[in-house]
Design a protein around this motif. Structure first.
Motif, PDB file in Angstrom:
ATOM      1  N   HIS A   9       0.822  -1.211   0.000  1.00  0.00           N
ATOM      2  CA  HIS A   9       0.000   0.000   0.000  1.00  0.00           C
ATOM      3  C   HIS A   9       0.855   1.260   0.000  1.00  0.00           C
ATOM      4  CE1 HIS A   9       0.540   1.827   4.006  1.00  0.00           C
ATOM      5  NE2 HIS A   9       0.844   0.603   4.388  1.00  0.00           N
ATOM      6  N   SER A  10       2.034   1.193   0.634  1.00  0.00           N
ATOM      7  CA  SER A  10       2.878   2.384   0.776  1.00  0.00           C
ATOM      8  C   SER A  10       3.463   2.845  -0.558  1.00  0.00           C
ATOM      9  CB  SER A  10       4.016   2.122   1.769  1.00  0.00           C
ATOM     10  OG  SER A  10       4.872   1.096   1.295  1.00  0.00           O
ATOM     11  N   ARG A  11       3.364   2.001  -1.603  1.00  0.00           N
ATOM     12  CA  ARG A  11       3.835   2.404  -2.925  1.00  0.00           C
ATOM     13  C   ARG A  11       2.986   3.537  -3.508  1.00  0.00           C
ATOM     14  NH1 ARG A  11       7.681   1.806  -5.874  1.00  0.00           N
ATOM     15  NH2 ARG A  11       6.788   0.701  -7.657  1.00  0.00           N
ATOM     16  N   HIS A  12       1.778   3.692  -2.988  1.00  0.00           N
ATOM     17  CA  HIS A  12       0.931   4.812  -3.419  1.00  0.00           C
ATOM     18  C   HIS A  12       1.024   5.920  -2.373  1.00  0.00           C
ATOM     19  CE1 HIS A  12      -2.267   7.143  -5.185  1.00  0.00           C
ATOM     20  NE2 HIS A  12      -2.917   7.133  -4.036  1.00  0.00           N
ATOM     21  N   ASP A  13       1.754   6.971  -2.704  1.00  0.00           N
ATOM     22  CA  ASP A  13       1.895   8.139  -1.829  1.00  0.00           C
ATOM     23  C   ASP A  13       1.685   9.352  -2.727  1.00  0.00           C
ATOM     24  OD1 ASP A  13       2.462   9.954   0.134  1.00  0.00           O
ATOM     25  OD2 ASP A  13       4.429   9.130   0.652  1.00  0.00           O
ATOM     26  N   GLY A  14       0.438   9.815  -2.765  1.00  0.00           N
ATOM     27  CA  GLY A  14      -0.017  10.669  -3.852  1.00  0.00           C
ATOM     28  C   GLY A  14       0.583  12.042  -3.996  1.00  0.00           C
ATOM     29  N   GLY A  15       1.052  12.635  -2.909  1.00  0.00           N
ATOM     30  CA  GLY A  15       1.612  13.976  -3.022  1.00  0.00           C
ATOM     31  C   GLY A  15       0.584  15.046  -2.708  1.00  0.00           C
ATOM     32  N   MET A  16      -0.047  15.605  -3.749  1.00  0.00           N
ATOM     33  CA  MET A  16      -0.969  16.726  -3.568  1.00  0.00           C
ATOM     34  C   MET A  16      -2.311  16.418  -4.233  1.00  0.00           C
ATOM     35  SD  MET A  16       0.949  18.979  -1.921  1.00  0.00           S
ATOM     36  CE  MET A  16       0.282  20.637  -2.139  1.00  0.00           C
ATOM     37  N   GLU A  17      -3.364  17.032  -3.704  1.00  0.00           N
ATOM     38  CA  GLU A  17      -4.698  16.918  -4.270  1.00  0.00           C
ATOM     39  C   GLU A  17      -5.373  18.287  -4.257  1.00  0.00           C
ATOM     40  OE1 GLU A  17      -8.087  15.755  -1.627  1.00  0.00           O
ATOM     41  OE2 GLU A  17      -6.498  14.664  -0.549  1.00  0.00           O
ATOM     42  N   LEU A  18      -6.348  18.446  -5.122  1.00  0.00           N
ATOM     43  CA  LEU A  18      -7.167  19.648  -5.121  1.00  0.00           C
ATOM     44  C   LEU A  18      -8.410  19.357  -4.298  1.00  0.00           C
ATOM     45  CD1 LEU A  18      -7.233  22.529  -6.361  1.00  0.00           C
ATOM     46  CD2 LEU A  18      -8.730  21.593  -8.140  1.00  0.00           C
ATOM     47  N   HIS A  19      -8.521  20.016  -3.144  1.00  0.00           N
ATOM     48  CA  HIS A  19      -9.642  19.786  -2.233  1.00  0.00           C
ATOM     49  C   HIS A  19     -10.398  21.085  -2.015  1.00  0.00           C
ATOM     50  CE1 HIS A  19     -12.014  18.151   1.058  1.00  0.00           C
ATOM     51  NE2 HIS A  19     -11.651  19.170   1.806  1.00  0.00           N
ATOM     52  N   ARG A  20     -11.642  21.119  -2.521  1.00  0.00           N
ATOM     53  CA  ARG A  20     -12.519  22.288  -2.376  1.00  0.00           C
ATOM     54  C   ARG A  20     -11.789  23.589  -2.739  1.00  0.00           C
ATOM     55  NH1 ARG A  20     -17.610  21.032   0.460  1.00  0.00           N
ATOM     56  NH2 ARG A  20     -17.512  18.869   1.160  1.00  0.00           N
ATOM     57  N   GLY A  21     -11.089  23.530  -3.870  1.00  0.00           N
ATOM     58  CA  GLY A  21     -10.471  24.726  -4.424  1.00  0.00           C
ATOM     59  C   GLY A  21      -9.057  25.013  -3.968  1.00  0.00           C
ATOM     60  N   GLU A  22      -8.504  24.167  -3.102  1.00  0.00           N
ATOM     61  CA  GLU A  22      -7.146  24.387  -2.616  1.00  0.00           C
ATOM     62  C   GLU A  22      -6.271  23.178  -2.925  1.00  0.00           C
ATOM     63  OE1 GLU A  22      -6.784  26.827   1.282  1.00  0.00           O
ATOM     64  OE2 GLU A  22      -8.494  25.490   1.590  1.00  0.00           O
ATOM     65  N   LEU A  23      -5.029  23.415  -3.354  1.00  0.00           N
ATOM     66  CA  LEU A  23      -4.070  22.347  -3.554  1.00  0.00           C
ATOM     67  C   LEU A  23      -3.409  22.054  -2.214  1.00  0.00           C
ATOM     68  CD1 LEU A  23      -3.019  20.611  -5.933  1.00  0.00           C
ATOM     69  CD2 LEU A  23      -1.084  22.184  -6.083  1.00  0.00           C
ATOM     70  N   VAL A  24      -3.645  20.854  -1.705  1.00  0.00           N
ATOM     71  CA  VAL A  24      -3.197  20.497  -0.352  1.00  0.00           C
ATOM     72  C   VAL A  24      -2.529  19.129  -0.378  1.00  0.00           C
ATOM     73  CG1 VAL A  24      -5.042  21.850   0.735  1.00  0.00           C
ATOM     74  CG2 VAL A  24      -5.422  19.423   0.232  1.00  0.00           C
ATOM     75  N   PRO A  25      -1.716  18.799   0.638  1.00  0.00           N
ATOM     76  CA  PRO A  25      -1.181  17.437   0.735  1.00  0.00           C
ATOM     77  C   PRO A  25      -2.331  16.428   0.839  1.00  0.00           C
ATOM     78  CG  PRO A  25       0.001  18.911   2.217  1.00  0.00           C
ATOM     79  CD  PRO A  25      -1.182  19.679   1.694  1.00  0.00           C
ATOM     80  N   CYS A  26      -2.143  15.264   0.258  1.00  0.00           N
ATOM     81  CA  CYS A  26      -3.210  14.268   0.200  1.00  0.00           C
ATOM     82  C   CYS A  26      -3.659  13.841   1.601  1.00  0.00           C
ATOM     83  CB  CYS A  26      -2.751  13.027  -0.564  1.00  0.00           C
ATOM     84  SG  CYS A  26      -2.563  13.303  -2.334  1.00  0.00           S
ATOM     85  N   TYR A  27      -4.956  13.861   1.816  1.00  0.00           N
ATOM     86  CA  TYR A  27      -5.510  13.342   3.068  1.00  0.00           C
ATOM     87  C   TYR A  27      -5.400  11.819   3.117  1.00  0.00           C
ATOM     88  CZ  TYR A  27      -7.571  17.912   4.076  1.00  0.00           C
ATOM     89  OH  TYR A  27      -7.763  19.248   4.359  1.00  0.00           O
ATOM     90  N   GLU A  28      -5.448  11.181   1.958  1.00  0.00           N
ATOM     91  CA  GLU A  28      -5.340   9.722   1.876  1.00  0.00           C
ATOM     92  C   GLU A  28      -3.856   9.385   1.784  1.00  0.00           C
ATOM     93  OE1 GLU A  28      -5.160   6.208   1.854  1.00  0.00           O
ATOM     94  OE2 GLU A  28      -4.811   6.603  -0.282  1.00  0.00           O
ATOM     95  N   MET A  29      -3.255   9.058   2.928  1.00  0.00           N
ATOM     96  CA  MET A  29      -1.797   8.913   3.033  1.00  0.00           C
ATOM     97  C   MET A  29      -1.432   7.543   3.589  1.00  0.00           C
ATOM     98  SD  MET A  29      -1.210  11.309   6.401  1.00  0.00           S
ATOM     99  CE  MET A  29      -2.190  12.661   5.734  1.00  0.00           C
ATOM    100  N   PRO A  30      -0.193   7.084   3.357  1.00  0.00           N
ATOM    101  CA  PRO A  30       0.208   5.762   3.842  1.00  0.00           C
ATOM    102  C   PRO A  30       0.060   5.564   5.345  1.00  0.00           C
ATOM    103  CG  PRO A  30       1.758   6.523   2.185  1.00  0.00           C
ATOM    104  CD  PRO A  30       0.826   7.673   2.460  1.00  0.00           C
ATOM    105  N   ARG A  31       0.239   6.627   6.132  1.00  0.00           N
ATOM    106  CA  ARG A  31       0.157   6.472   7.592  1.00  0.00           C
ATOM    107  C   ARG A  31      -1.201   5.973   8.054  1.00  0.00           C
ATOM    108  NH1 ARG A  31       0.888  11.210  10.857  1.00  0.00           N
ATOM    109  NH2 ARG A  31       0.333  12.464   9.043  1.00  0.00           N
ATOM    110  N   ARG A  32      -2.246   6.185   7.238  1.00  0.00           N
ATOM    111  CA  ARG A  32      -3.572   5.685   7.615  1.00  0.00           C
ATOM    112  C   ARG A  32      -3.523   4.173   7.867  1.00  0.00           C
ATOM    113  NH1 ARG A  32      -6.889   5.368   3.785  1.00  0.00           N
ATOM    114  NH2 ARG A  32      -8.795   5.528   5.028  1.00  0.00           N
ATOM    115  N   ALA A  33      -2.924   3.451   6.940  1.00  0.00           N
ATOM    116  CA  ALA A  33      -2.851   1.997   7.075  1.00  0.00           C
ATOM    117  C   ALA A  33      -1.927   1.583   8.222  1.00  0.00           C
ATOM    118  CB  ALA A  33      -2.383   1.371   5.765  1.00  0.00           C
ATOM    119  N   ASP A  34      -0.871   2.351   8.451  1.00  0.00           N
ATOM    120  CA  ASP A  34       0.053   2.015   9.533  1.00  0.00           C
ATOM    121  C   ASP A  34      -0.652   2.079  10.888  1.00  0.00           C
ATOM    122  OD1 ASP A  34       2.001   1.851   7.555  1.00  0.00           O
ATOM    123  OD2 ASP A  34       2.721   3.900   7.897  1.00  0.00           O
TER     124      ASP A  34
END
Length: 344
Positions: A9-34
């Motif tokens: 799962h840790s191979r997917h570490d998305g970087g940035m996302e556009l959330h409600r008009g703002e470019l932010v670090p991804c909320y869906e991150m590897p630490r969730r699974a950890d």
């Protein structure tokens, strides 16, 4: 209860996302699974690696060209001199043609994806396929006689349609698990989605089918992602008419209203009399979740597990959302232990 987990799962570490008009670090991150892994192991769940499966198990619910796109997208991205994370810059919206798949990678991104919050990186496909295999393994355990099993899926899956991705989701793990159960002895299956966000992809996949019912309790699309699906009047079509049930709830919903609505959803499932149930287990209904707006507390998650247990059905739990990272593991473990204690 056995749990299925893959470190890929840790191979997917998305970087940035556009959330409600703002470019932010991804909320869906590897630490969730950890955090989830640590919590379920502390709760006494036995953790297993996923079994291998052929790609045919995925193609039973997903379009072949779409799966090929996911498998090759980053290679196509690199072939035009790009690196890093991939997000679409245009979409196949209402006035655009839907019958032509663009040959170039930038066009394909906008053809298959419906948001700018679901980046693809070099390791995404490895993680996505491992996530699907976790769901398939949990389904296989239940099909082989286990009372229940939990798939620690990351990335999540319930927003992925037959040929679309978005909402952090690429392959629909819950739908893949439900189809596996159908193919291995269950004449009728229900997917119950308790994630804060409507499982539009799962609904899409089973929209015209009567053998897999979809039931979802979620934040109202009037204000919440995915915005364009999840209304109460969506009931399926053709053979699937009447086998789709949505229970949208307003921002600020607390335990009393949520609990009563979940009871309604469970009553619908009992009336359908399925042979097995797949739970799309999102815990972003939590009061401290950064991108959701229900007010459930940690004490409520064992109660959710106990309510699901009253169905008395073989049960596959498939991990979906939950973005209050420090507390996600506790909330997931509480659902699973609440379920187990109620069935003891």
């Amino acid at each position: 209860m056995k749990a299925v987990y893959s470190p890929l799962h840790s191979r997917h570490d998305g970087g940035m996302e556009l959330h409600r008009g703002e470019l932010v670090p991804c909320y869906e991150m590897p630490r969730r699974a950890d955090y989830i892994l640590a919590a379920i192991e502390a709760a006494g769940l036995e953790t297993l690696p996923p079994r291998p499966f052929t790609l045919e198990t995925v193609l039973k619910v997903h379009d072949a060209a779409f799966v090929t796109f996911l498998r090759t997208a980053f290679d196509q991205w690199k072939a035009i001199g790009k690196d890093g994370f991939m997000l679409p810059s245009g979409f196949a919206a209402r006035s655009m043609r839907q019958d032509v798949i663009p040959p170039g990678i930038n066009g394909k991104l906008g053809y298959y994806c419906y948001d700018a919050g679901t980046p693809i990186v070099e390791g995404t496909w490895d993680a996505v396929l491992a996530s699907a295999h976790c769901a398939l393994t949990a389904a296989a355990l239940v099909a082989d006689g286990e009372r229940s099993a939990y798939a620690l899926c990351r990335p999540p899956g319930h927003h992925a349609g037959a040929s679309t991705y978005g909402g952090y989701c690429f392959l629909n793990n819950a739908a893949i698990a439900a189809q596996y159960l159908r193919d291995h002895g269950s004449a009728r299956v229900v997917v119950l989605d308790v994630d804060y966000h409507h499982g539009n992809g799962t609904q899409d996949i089973f929209w015209s089918r009567e053998d897999v019912m979809t039931v979802s309790v979620h934040g109202s699309p009037e204000t919440e992602y995915p915005f364009f699906r999840g209304f109460a009047d969506e009931r399926g079509e053709g053979k699937g008419e009447g086998f789709c049930h949505n229970f949208p709830l307003p921002r600020g919903t607390g335990w009393d209203e949520y609990s009563a609505t979940l009871d309604q959803a469970l009553a619908v499932i009992r009336d359908y009399a399925p042979d097995a149930v797949v739970i799309s287990l999102g815990v972003d209904t939590y009061e401290n979740d950064p991108i959701s707006a229900f007010t459930l507390g940690q004490q409520h998650y064992p109660l959710i597990g106990a309510k699901i247990a009253t169905l008395g059905l073989p049960t596959v739990f498939v991990q979906e959302g939950g973005y209050a990272v420090a507390d996600i593991g506790t909330n997931v473990a509480n659902v699973l232990t609440g379920f187990e204690q109620a069935t003891a």
